[in-house]
Every structure is written in structure tokens, then in C-alpha cells.
Design a protein around this motif. Structure first.
Motif, PDB file in Angstrom:
ATOM      1  N   UNK A  75       0.843  -1.203   0.000  1.00 54.34           N
ATOM      2  CA  UNK A  75       0.000   0.000   0.000  1.00 54.34           C
ATOM      3  C   UNK A  75       0.876   1.250   0.000  1.00 54.34           C
ATOM      4  N   UNK A  76       1.901   1.269   0.847  1.00 51.86           N
ATOM      5  CA  UNK A  76       2.779   2.442   0.944  1.00 51.86           C
ATOM      6  C   UNK A  76       3.508   2.664  -0.378  1.00 51.86           C
ATOM      7  N   UNK A  77       4.167   1.607  -0.862  1.00 52.69           N
ATOM      8  CA  UNK A  77       4.897   1.747  -2.131  1.00 52.69           C
ATOM      9  C   UNK A  77       3.904   1.998  -3.270  1.00 52.69           C
ATOM     10  N   UNK A  78       2.758   1.316  -3.189  1.00 52.51           N
ATOM     11  CA  UNK A  78       1.760   1.417  -4.243  1.00 52.51           C
ATOM     12  C   UNK A  78       1.252   2.844  -4.424  1.00 52.51           C
ATOM     13  N   UNK A  79       0.979   3.550  -3.304  1.00 53.78           N
ATOM     14  CA  UNK A  79       0.518   4.933  -3.425  1.00 53.78           C
ATOM     15  C   UNK A  79       1.585   5.797  -4.094  1.00 53.78           C
ATOM     16  N   UNK A  80       2.848   5.641  -3.660  1.00 47.90           N
ATOM     17  CA  UNK A  80       3.920   6.439  -4.261  1.00 47.90           C
ATOM     18  C   UNK A  80       4.016   6.160  -5.756  1.00 47.90           C
ATOM     19  N   UNK A  81       4.006   4.867  -6.117  1.00 46.21           N
ATOM     20  CA  UNK A  81       4.152   4.503  -7.528  1.00 46.21           C
ATOM     21  C   UNK A  81       2.947   4.964  -8.341  1.00 46.21           C
ATOM     22  N   UNK A  99       4.552  -1.563 -18.057  1.00 45.41           N
ATOM     23  CA  UNK A  99       5.719  -2.159 -17.400  1.00 45.41           C
ATOM     24  C   UNK A  99       5.368  -2.716 -16.026  1.00 45.41           C
ATOM     25  N   UNK A 100       4.410  -2.051 -15.342  1.00 47.77           N
ATOM     26  CA  UNK A 100       3.994  -2.546 -14.030  1.00 47.77           C
ATOM     27  C   UNK A 100       3.214  -3.857 -14.187  1.00 47.77           C
TER      28      UNK A 100
ATOM     29  N   UNK C  14      12.913   3.073  -8.865  1.00 45.33           N
ATOM     30  CA  UNK C  14      13.055   2.078  -7.799  1.00 45.33           C
ATOM     31  C   UNK C  14      12.001   0.975  -7.939  1.00 45.33           C
ATOM     32  N   UNK C  15      10.762   1.388  -8.183  1.00 46.48           N
ATOM     33  CA  UNK C  15       9.689   0.389  -8.263  1.00 46.48           C
ATOM     34  C   UNK C  15       9.905  -0.543  -9.454  1.00 46.48           C
ATOM     35  N   UNK C  16      10.255   0.051 -10.597  1.00 45.63           N
ATOM     36  CA  UNK C  16      10.463  -0.789 -11.774  1.00 45.63           C
ATOM     37  C   UNK C  16      11.683  -1.683 -11.611  1.00 45.63           C
ATOM     38  N   UNK C  17      12.733  -1.156 -10.961  1.00 45.64           N
ATOM     39  CA  UNK C  17      13.918  -1.980 -10.711  1.00 45.64           C
ATOM     40  C   UNK C  17      13.525  -3.191  -9.871  1.00 45.64           C
TER      41      UNK C  17
END
Lengths: 280, 341, 260
Positions: A75-81, A99-100, C14-17
Motif C-alpha cells: 500500500x505504501x509503495x503502491x501509493x507512491x508509484x 511495465x507494471x 526504484x519500483x520498476x527496478x
């Protein structure tokens, strides 16, 4: 809407009967096995037995803990991304979303396998750490909760990001500028505006990630090995090693209950926040 | 035009599941007539139309067309055309293929087919669009394709579902003319469904006003406009001052009021705003609202009858808000209502 | 402002890496010339890529997985298209029950489905492993088939079928003449989604393996437990490029993402 009931049933029944025969009935019988005593009566002794075993308790709590941690982290990383992707111009946004999504098309076996190369004793992480003099002996990352956590996060993060991207895109365009004009700082903007407006996406993404993590088999099997078990790998062991079908049925029931409970709980949390806001 | 009905609905009862939508409906339509089924949503007009088309099974009663009982004839064998409100063009087929669809199913091939399709497309003025897909056409053009697609089948009855509702004002006039032309040229019996009284009045030979699954009134546009039989029809066609009668007196929110002159024997009386006399008469009212509508001015009066709507020509001197006026509801101008409900 | 303009590219990087990096490492490792799986790879060679094609068990399990993915998805569509049509167009008694039953296999963990099938279908009815796998994969793909086909049916106005009937078509004829051509993209998308899901599926097939009958992912796991050479990496890379290629082509020609 067509009215002919016989026609409708003739169209729908084959699929429904197939799913019921191949899937529903066997699964229900399997689950009911866990509630059968040796005398054939109904009992929950299999469940008390299961939880009286400390190994089982450890595995149960580990599964719950890893599921929760992976969900929160995603959730944390997901919101940023999702924020970063939504703020891109359309063409770039499409490519980044692609790409995701890309990893979802790749076999989970291949995706998990990569972590062996990265986290293994002679993997990249250890080589780099030793080269930099950070550690003397190789770290034991593989076959640990950390490895499973990393593997699960990588496996399910795309689902969270996609749910949040569509939630952010469905948010009224002017909501954030309006909140800014009214004097909210970025933290307040997120907490008071973005979160309530995207909570449905968060609930969907969260349910997918949590249930996915609970019921993943490949990741704990490859990255956890035979020592660091989760419920799913424990179930496999119970059947293939100990031939303990009652225990397998208990684990199956726990997994299903946890999946449904997660879904209901997350929905609750979302609506509770709503009511609280309405009351203010 | 013979007098024997060409299409007749006899004691027709229609239902969705257990919910009865139309009950015991009787209606006769002559060959070549242009009929409007008029009413608010939920009145059963669309349900009736779908039953005529054969898209909804009949619960009881009969549908007869051209001397044959078609109650149980499936929709694809009825020779009834329908222009859908959404037009329902086949998105994957061109204009030409859409129009050819039914003819091909009839087994028509080769030059005969081509000639017929071309003629159909030409008759609605879309010859240069024959190869376009529906998505590449405007709403008005799509509707004309739908009309051509039904008409090339030479249906005995053509049904149209809210034919003008999706068009803007200019196209609406165009389509109205188009429909009248098609009807005149082919002599096809047309039934269209609408919730818009202006549309029905302008287009139809006869109007069937429906309410709650039953027919409220059947009549010519003049009949419906000037001589509504019930408070429902009166309200629907723009009578704004409607009162029940009790022992020859008007029953209002302010009690029973006796009108001067002869007491009519009816269940109620109705006046259009235009029929209210302002500036003279036995009653008094206060102006509560006023609005200018170009060639006329509308007033909302507070009166012993309750609120009264009046409309006078704009050339008359204007009355200010709060002005105290005398007015009259002339009994001889009122439309007498046979039923009040 | 600068903090914000840095935030976006940095986050994405970072996320894609994290998401794609491991896959790239696998691809790189599969071109290694060395004997063991390692990164950075020792030298460059195609030996592991080529070896994949010579491993007999891989060839057999690849054939099995292909058969299950194509056959199971096709069977799921044969069952799922009429069901979707009934759900989307008819006033179906018990519609919610039907919807729940056909989409249930997605909710219940695959390992449980596989185990239940083994114990209560395979053993009591003496069903062969291949047939059981086929049933399992069909059940697994069915929810996706119904979901995707329903979505494209719901996007298609239902009055075109009525229009076709009034122009003389039978109900069945109307389905094939005006419904099928307009949901073709949805059906193909459902097929691709089902294919990828079935092909990559592990837990359902876990208990359903017999002598010489195994799906490819299961075979890969078994192989990597014994041998630590880059051939599994090479096979993973090949499969990944195959899936990506199919999905990419589907997106290109069908607008796949509209349906999924």
C-alpha cells in the motif's frame, strides 16, 4: 432483458453444474472432513489439535504476519508509484502501466526463481556486501521470512499499483488543488482527501494482495524452503509427507476463512472511516 | 381505409414475471393509420409496443394483424418492423449491410437484393454513406438507417420507440417530416410510442393516452388537446388549473366554491392558463410569481382556489408582484372532465 | 518543486527496478557460459537456451501445459460464453447463485481445489490424472472467461439482438450474426487471459501429477530442486518472452487491456 426462463437456465446450467461438480462439491466435502470426528460425529477437535501444536501456531502467525506486512508495504509503495504514474503525460503513463503489469504475465516460478540468484549465498546481495566489507560471512537471506516477504511483495505489488492507479484516476480532478487552496498541507491532502476518495481501490488492492500472500505456494516453497513454512506449504507437507488429510482440511478451512475475513474487514475499515467522516 | 381494424389488441394482458404491466387492453387500428401511444414512463406504452412486435410474450388476450391471429407467432415471423429508441444498428456492419440484413435472411440475393438495398438507402438520403459504419454517423443519420432497415422489409406495421426524443430541435422537425412522408408514400401502418404530448399532437392521426397499463383516452389530436376526458389527460396535455366538481361546485384547497352561471354536470373542470381571465371577474387573487415568455406573460396567483396559473398576451399591461387582481375562471371555456382521479 | 520533480522519476526507477530487475537478471543468467546459476554471468553462450529443448521431461511437460492451457481455456469458453450470455441478457432465476458458483474457483486457494479434486474425484471415480488436470484447469479458467465475456456483453446493447429477430433472424441466429462478431475481441482476450493463467498455474496442479504427467511449472520446480544450473533460468526467460509476446500482440490488435 429476455424473459424466457427455460432458455436462460439451459444456457447457464452447464457452467454452473460443471463448477459445482468439479469444484464446489469436492471442496465442501474436503472442508467438512475437518469437522468430522473419528466416530463420524461433528467436532472441532481437529482445530483444537491443530492449534495446540506450537509449530502450527508459528506457521499460522507467520502467515498472518507476512500477509499483513506485504499488504501494508505494498500500500505504501503502491501509493507512491501510482501517484508518480498518474502524474505522467498520457503516452508515458500507458507505457509505465504496461511495465507494471508486465510481471503479471511472467510465470511466478520464473519470478520467484530470480530471487535465488539475487539472495542466495553466492547471490548479488551477498557478493556486493562482502565486496564492500559490510559482512564477512555470507548472510543467510534465502530460506528466511525476509526472502518470502521480498518475493511476495514483488509478486503482488503490481495488483496494488493497478488498483490504486484506477482509483486515483477516478478521483475528481480538482479535489487536490481545492484542498491545497483551502490550506491543507500535503500530509493533510493525502489523509483527508486522497485516502477517503481512493479507499475503494485500496480495499480491492489490499484484498488481492493479502489473500494472494496467504495463499501463495510457489514463493514460500522456493524462498522459504522446508523449514520456514507458511500455511500453504504446511498443507502440502501434511498431505505429501504425513498423509494427514484432516490437518490439510483444517488448514484449507483456515485459509478460506482468512481470505473472506480479510475482504470483509477491509470493507468495514473503509466504511467505518466514511461514517466517522460523516459524523464530524 | 376500411373501418375494420387492421391491427387489433383484444383483452391484452402483459406481465413481467408476476408484475402486470398492461391489463385487459382493447385497441383497434385501421390500415394506414399513424397512431401515437402517449403516456408517462411506466404507463405500459412500451410494453404494449413490445408485445405487438412479439418481443414480449402475451399473458392473455389476442393480437390480430391483417386478419390473422399472431398472438403466438414468433417475432421473426410477424412482418412487424421496429425502429428502436437507440436505433440498435449492428455496429460491425456497414450502412449497406445493415439495410441488407433482413433481406438476406429472406433469401434475397444478387441484383434484386442490391437494387432493393440501394433504393432503401436512397429513400432516406444516405446513398453516399453506404459504406460507413454506424459509429461514423450522426444520431439523425443512424436513425434514418434504422428506418430504412425496417422499411425495406415492407412490414405490415412499423413501430417506432420515442422516434424524436434523441434528436435536437432542428433534426426533430426534419424527422417528423420524414416520417410523415414515408407514411404517405408507403401507406404503412405506424405506431409510435412517446412521452411527449407535443410530438404526439404534431405527428399522429390518432392518439392513445395510456396510464397505469390501461387506455385513458383515444382520440384525434384535437380531441385530446381540447377535450380531455379525465384530469390525468388534462394534466398531461397542459391544463394547469384542474379541479373536481362536487354538487356543481369546485372543490378547492379553500373549500367548495360556486362558479357563476350554469353548473356543468361533470366530474371536474380544467382550464389552460390561457383560459383564465385576468383584470376582471368575481374573484380576487394576489400575484405571487411572474415570468415573461416572449409573446406572453405568465402569472402565478394566490387565490381562494389555491394557486392559479394564468397567461396573457405580452401586449397587455404587466402586473407587479404582490398586486391584487380580479380574475375569472369562465365556466363556458372550461374543459369538462368525465373522470377525476 | 524540485523535491517533487525528483520524486516521480526516482519512485518509478526504484519500483520498476524491483519489479522488473529480477526478471532481467534471469534473462542475463540464462546466457551464461558457466556451469552454475550465477550473476553476473560467466561469459556468454547459448548452451543453456539450447539445452532446454533437449531435456525430455521439459518437452513432455511443455506439451501437457500447452494442451491444458488451450484445451482448458477452450472448454471454459464453451461453458462460459452461454453462461455469460444468460447472466447478461436474461432474467435468470438464481442469477447471483450461478454467478457465485462459476466464479468461486477464483476465490478458493488453488491448492485446495487440487487436493479436493484428487481426493473426491480422481480417487473415487478412477479419473486419470490428465483428465483431472483438464477438469481443474477448465474450472480455474471459467471465472476469468465469464468475467471478461460478461464485460464485453454488457458493453454491447442488447436491443441489437431484438432488432435482428425482428428482421427475421432466429434467436440463435441473432447470437451468431450480431452478438458474436461484436464480442470477438472480448472472447479472444478471455482466451489469452485464460491461457496465461492456466499455463502459469502451479497450486492446482500440485497434487495432480502422476508418472510422466506433469505441468511445466511443476516440472521446473522439481528440476531446480535437484540441479542448480541455468537451464531453468533459460526456460523461464523463453516462457516469459512467449507470454509477453502474446499479450503484446493482443494489446496491439485487440486492445486487450479494455477487456481485462
Amino acid at each position: 432483458m429476455f424473459q424466457n426462463r427455460a432458455e436462460a437456465l439451459a444456457l447457464a446450467l452447464p457452467a454452473a453444474l460443471f463448477a459445482a461438480a468439479v469444484f464446489l462439491v469436492p471442496v465442501v466435502i474436503l472442508l467438512s472432513d475437518g469437522f468430522r470426528g473419528s466416530d463420524g460425529g461433528w467436532t472441532i477437535s481437529a482445530y483444537t489439535d491443530f492449534f495446540s501444536n506450537s509449530l502450527n501456531r508459528t506457521v499460522f502467525l507467520r502467515t498472518l504476519k507476512l500477509g499483513a506486512l506485504v499488504t501494508v508495504a505494498s500500500a505504501v509503495i503502491g501509493y507512491a508509484a501510482a501517484f508518480a504514474i498518474v502524474s505522467l503525460e498520457p503516452g508515458m503513463k500507458g507505457r509505465m502501466t504496461g511495465l507494471v503489469v508486465l510481471p503479471l504475465m511472467i510465470s511466478p516460478v520464473a519470478r520467484t526463481y530470480a530471487w535465488i540468484v539475487i539472495l542466495g549465498r553466492t547471490g548479488i546481495v551477498n557478493e556486493a556486501f562482502q565486496f564492500l566489507g559490510l559482512t564477512e560471512a555470507p548472510l543467510r537471506v534465502l530460506f528466511s521470512e525476509t526472502a518470502i516477504f521480498i518475493g511476495l511483495l514483488q509478486l503482488f505489488l503490481p495488483l496494488m499499483i493497478i488498483s490504486l492507479i484506477s482509483a486515483l484516476e477516478n478521483m475528481p480532478k480538482d479535489a487536490i488543488p481545492a484542498a491545497r487552496v483551502l490550506g491543507a498541507n500535503w500530509f493533510q491532502v493525502f489523509w483527508k482527501v486522497v485516502l477517503p476518495l481512493t479507499k475503494e481501490g485500496l480495499v480491492i488492492g489490499g484484498t488481492l494482495v493479502f489473500t494472494g500472500s496467504l495463499t501463495a505456494y510457489i514463493t514460500p516453497a522456493i524462498l522459504g524452503g522446508s523449514k520456514v513454512l507458511m500455511l500453504e506449504t504446511l498443507l502440502y507437507q501434511q498431505v505429501s509427507v504425513s498423509n494427514n488429510f484432516v490437518s490439510a482440511s483444517v488448514i484449507a478451512f483456515i485459509l478460506i476463512v482468512m481470505s473472506f475475513a480479510a475482504n470483509i474487514l477491509l470493507k468495514r475499515v473503509a466504511t467505518a472511516r466514511n461514517k466517522q467522516r460523516a459524523a464530524q | 381505409m376500411s373501418d375494420a381494424p387492421y391491427l387489433s389488441l383484444e383483452k391484452l394482458t402483459l406481465a413481467y414475471g408476476d408484475t402486470v404491466a398492461v391489463a385487459d387492453l382493447d385497441l383497434g387500428i385501421r390500415k394506414g393509420e399513424l397512431i401515437a401511444l402517449l403516456g408517462p414512463s411506466g404507463c405500459g406504452k412500451t410494453t404494449t409496443m413490445r408485445a405487438i412486435a412479439g418481443l414480449l410474450p402475451v399473458k392473455s388476450g389476442h393480437v390480430r394483424l391483417d386478419g390473422a391471429d399472431i398472438t403466438r407467432v414468433p417475432a421473426n415471423k410477424r412482418a412487424v418492423g421496429l425502429v428502436f429508441q437507440s436505433y440498435a444498428l449492428f455496429p460491425h456492419l456497414s450502412v449497406y449491410e445493415n439495410v441488407a440484413f433482413g433481406l438476406k435472411l429472406k433469401g434475397m440475393r444478387g441484383t434484386e437484393l442490391d437494387a432493393k438495398v440501394q433504393a432503401g438507402i436512397k429513400s432516406v438520403g444516405l446513398s453516399s454513406f453506404a459504406n460507413r459504419k454506424p459509429a461514423e454517423l450522426s444520431g439523425g443519420q443512424q436513425q434514418r438507417v434504422a428506418l430504412a432497415r425496417s422499411m425495406v422489409m415492407e412490414p405490415k406495421v412499423l413501430l417506432l420507440d420515442e422516434p424524436l426524443s434523441n434528436l435536437d430541435a432542428r433534426l426533430r422537425l426534419e424527422m417528423r417530416t420524414e416520417l410523415q412522408r414515408v407514411q404517405k408514400e408507403t401507406g404503412v401502418t405506424m405506431i409510435f410510442v412517446t412521452h411527449d404530448q407535443a410530438e404526439a399532437l404534431a405527428l399522429a392521426d390518432r392518439i392513445v393516452v395510456m396510464k397505469g397499463g390501461a387506455i385513458e383516452q383515444i382520440g384525434s389530436p384535437e380531441d385530446i388537446y381540447s377535450r380531455p376526458v379525465s384530469s390525468f389527460v388534462a394534466d398531461f396535455v397542459g391544463f394547469e388549473n384542474i379541479f373536481p366538481l362536487e354538487q356543481g361546485r369546485l372543490k378547492t384547497s379553500g373549500g367548495l366554491i360556486e362558479l357563476p352561471g350554469q353548473a356543468p354536470s361533470a366530474a371536474g373542470l380544467a382550464w389552460r392558463p390561457r383560459m383564465v381571465t385576468l383584470g376582471s371577474g368575481p374573484f380576487r387573487g394576489t400575484v405571487r410569481g411572474t415570468s415573461f415568455a416572449g409573446d406572453s406573460r405568465e402569472y402565478l396567483l394566490d387565490t381562494p382556489f389555491g394557486p392559479i396559473k394564468a397567461e396573457v398576451e405580452a401586449s397587455q399591461p404587466a402586473h407587479a408582484l404582490g398586486a391584487d387582481l380580479s380574475f375569472d375562471l369562465p365556466a363556458e371555456k372550461a374543459a369538462p372532465l368525465a373522470r377525476f382521479a | 518543486m524540485t523535491a517533487r520533480s525528483l520524486f516521480i522519476p526516482l519512485t518509478l526507477l526504484l519500483v520498476l527496478a524491483f519489479l522488473i530487475g529480477p526478471f532481467l537478471i534471469i534473462v542475463a543468467a540464462s546466457f551464461s557460459a558457466g556451469e552454475t546459476l550465477n550473476f553476473p554471468p560467466q561469459g556468454f553462450s547459448l548452451r543453456w537456451i539450447l539445452k532446454v529443448f533437449t531435456v525430455e521431461s521439459f518437452r513432455a511437460s511443455f506439451g501437457m501445459s500447452l494442451f491444458l492451457a488451450i484445451g482448458g481455456t477452450a472448454a471454459a469458453l464453451v461453458l462460459g460464453i452461454p453462461a455469460s450470455y444468460a447472466l447478461s441478457r436474461y432474467k435468470l432465476p438464481g442469477a447471483e447463485i450461478v454467478r457465485t458458483v462459476v466464479s468461486a474457483p477464483i476465490i478458493v486457494p488453488g491448492i485446495i481445489v487440487g487436493l479436493a479434486l484428487l481426493r473426491y474425484i480422481v480417487v473415487p471415480f478412477q479419473v486419470g490424472i490428465t483428465a483431472a488436470l483438464f477438469l481443474a484447469h477448465t474450472a480455474l479458467v471459467l471465472p476469468y472467461a465469464v468475467r471478461v465475456v460478461s464485460a464485453s456483453l454488457d458493453n454491447l446493447r442488447s436491443d441489437i439482438e431484438e432488432a435482428a429477430v425482428l428482421l427475421g433472424s432466429s434467436r440463435l441466429g441473432a447470437f451468431f450474426r450480431v452478438v458474436m462478431p461484436n464480442i470477438r475481441g472480448g472472447i479472444l482476450s478471455a482466451f489469452i487471459l485464460g491461457f496465461v493463467t492456466s499455463f502459469n498455474q502451479v497450486p492446482v496442479s500440485l497434487f495432480l501429477s502422476g508418472p510422466g504427467v506433469r505441468t511445466l511449472p511443476i516440472d521446473m520446480i522439481a528440476y531446480m530442486e535437484i540441479v542448480f544450473d541455468p537451464s531453468v533460468a533459460a526456460l523461464s526467460s523463453l516462457l516469459a518472452f512467449l507470454s509477453i509476446g502474446i499479450v503484446f500482440a493482443a494489446e496491439r490488435f485487440l486492445g486487450f487491456s479494455r477487456y481485462v
